[in-house]
Scaffold this motif. Structure first.
Motif, PDB file in Angstrom:
ATOM      1  N   PRO A 121       0.793  -1.234   0.000  1.00 21.49           N
ATOM      2  CA  PRO A 121       0.000   0.000   0.000  1.00 21.49           C
ATOM      3  C   PRO A 121       0.826   1.286   0.000  1.00 21.49           C
ATOM      4  CG  PRO A 121      -0.951  -1.561   1.524  1.00 21.49           C
ATOM      5  CD  PRO A 121       0.358  -2.143   1.074  1.00 21.49           C
ATOM      6  N   GLU A 122       2.087   1.218   0.448  1.00 20.88           N
ATOM      7  CA  GLU A 122       2.928   2.419   0.459  1.00 20.88           C
ATOM      8  C   GLU A 122       4.051   2.324  -0.568  1.00 20.88           C
ATOM      9  OE1 GLU A 122       3.893   3.973   4.307  1.00 20.88           O
ATOM     10  OE2 GLU A 122       1.809   3.803   4.959  1.00 20.88           O
ATOM     11  N   GLU A 123       3.847   1.461  -1.562  1.00 21.27           N
ATOM     12  CA  GLU A 123       4.704   1.299  -2.727  1.00 21.27           C
ATOM     13  C   GLU A 123       6.098   0.765  -2.426  1.00 21.27           C
ATOM     14  OE1 GLU A 123       4.338   4.808  -5.291  1.00 21.27           O
ATOM     15  OE2 GLU A 123       2.585   3.802  -6.162  1.00 21.27           O
ATOM     16  N   ASN A 124       6.211  -0.098  -1.411  1.00 18.11           N
ATOM     17  CA  ASN A 124       7.430  -0.867  -1.214  1.00 18.11           C
ATOM     18  C   ASN A 124       7.335  -2.087  -2.126  1.00 18.11           C
ATOM     19  OD1 ASN A 124       8.626   0.598   1.167  1.00 18.11           O
ATOM     20  ND2 ASN A 124       6.622   0.051   1.992  1.00 18.11           N
ATOM     21  N   ARG A 125       8.439  -2.422  -2.777  1.00 22.34           N
ATOM     22  CA  ARG A 125       8.467  -3.574  -3.685  1.00 22.34           C
ATOM     23  C   ARG A 125       8.559  -4.872  -2.884  1.00 22.34           C
ATOM     24  NH1 ARG A 125      11.679  -3.020  -9.072  1.00 22.34           N
ATOM     25  NH2 ARG A 125      11.366  -0.834  -9.572  1.00 22.34           N
ATOM     26  N   ILE A 126       7.733  -5.824  -3.259  1.00 24.97           N
ATOM     27  CA  ILE A 126       7.780  -7.149  -2.663  1.00 24.97           C
ATOM     28  C   ILE A 126       7.856  -8.164  -3.787  1.00 24.97           C
ATOM     29  CG2 ILE A 126       6.647  -8.847  -1.193  1.00 24.97           C
ATOM     30  CD1 ILE A 126       5.016  -6.475  -0.047  1.00 24.97           C
ATOM     31  N   GLU A 127       8.864  -9.026  -3.746  1.00 31.19           N
ATOM     32  CA  GLU A 127       8.906 -10.164  -4.651  1.00 31.19           C
ATOM     33  C   GLU A 127       8.140 -11.285  -3.970  1.00 31.19           C
ATOM     34  OE1 GLU A 127      12.839 -11.398  -5.705  1.00 31.19           O
ATOM     35  OE2 GLU A 127      13.181  -9.631  -6.947  1.00 31.19           O
ATOM     36  N   ILE A 128       7.182 -11.824  -4.678  1.00 28.35           N
ATOM     37  CA  ILE A 128       6.463 -13.007  -4.206  1.00 28.35           C
ATOM     38  C   ILE A 128       7.104 -14.161  -4.960  1.00 28.35           C
ATOM     39  CG2 ILE A 128       4.242 -14.170  -4.074  1.00 28.35           C
ATOM     40  CD1 ILE A 128       2.938 -11.370  -4.365  1.00 28.35           C
ATOM     41  N   MET A 129       7.672 -15.113  -4.217  1.00 23.09           N
ATOM     42  CA  MET A 129       8.416 -16.173  -4.881  1.00 23.09           C
ATOM     43  C   MET A 129       7.998 -17.556  -4.404  1.00 23.09           C
ATOM     44  SD  MET A 129      12.108 -15.546  -3.069  1.00 23.09           S
ATOM     45  CE  MET A 129      12.825 -16.960  -3.833  1.00 23.09           C
TER      46      MET A 129
END
Length: 130
Positions: A121-129
């Motif tokens: 929601p605050e535009e931090n990048r998350i890789e879903i792996m």
């Protein structure tokens, strides 16, 4: 040695806690508040263990000048393993349907990972792996 936790400053603590609890099954400690400093935080623990995520809020922390869609020096993302390629696809599609930005479609990377990239929601990048 291991990474014990990562920390990110957030603008709005409660929606961020709920996001990680809802989509990544994190559990939260009780909210820590230091009234003298105007500081609040939660530690989020993920079901499979590993490093925890600390989300922190305090007045006066400046907004990041980094563009979430561009690369820049410093911490750019963190990855959360969801266990399988099917789980990557399912969670990515669920987040998209719920209005979150998918900035990297599910794919096999050159180094052999299966992953997607979303913005919280605050535009931090998350890789879903997987």
């Amino acid at each position: 040695m291991k990474i014990e936790h990562l920390a990110i400053w957030v603008r709005d603590l409660e929606p961020m806690r709920i996001f990680y609890e809802t989509y990544f099954l994190a559990s939260s400690n009780d909210k820590y508040v230091n009234a003298t400093k105007g500081f609040s935080s939660y530690f989020l623990t993920f079901p499979a263990g590993g490093a925890r995520l600390e989300i922190m809020q305090m007045a006066g922390i400046p907004e990041s000048k980094n563009n979430a869609l561009a690369q820049f020096t410093g911490l750019i993302h963190f990855a959360i393993s969801v266990g399988s390629e099917a789980a990557v696809d399912t969670l990515t599609n669920r987040l998209r349907a719920d209005g979150y930005k998918v900035i990297g479609e599910p794919r096999r990377t050159g180094d052999g990972y299966y992953e997607s990239i979303i913005l919280d929601p605050e535009e931090n990048r998350i890789e879903i792996m997987a």
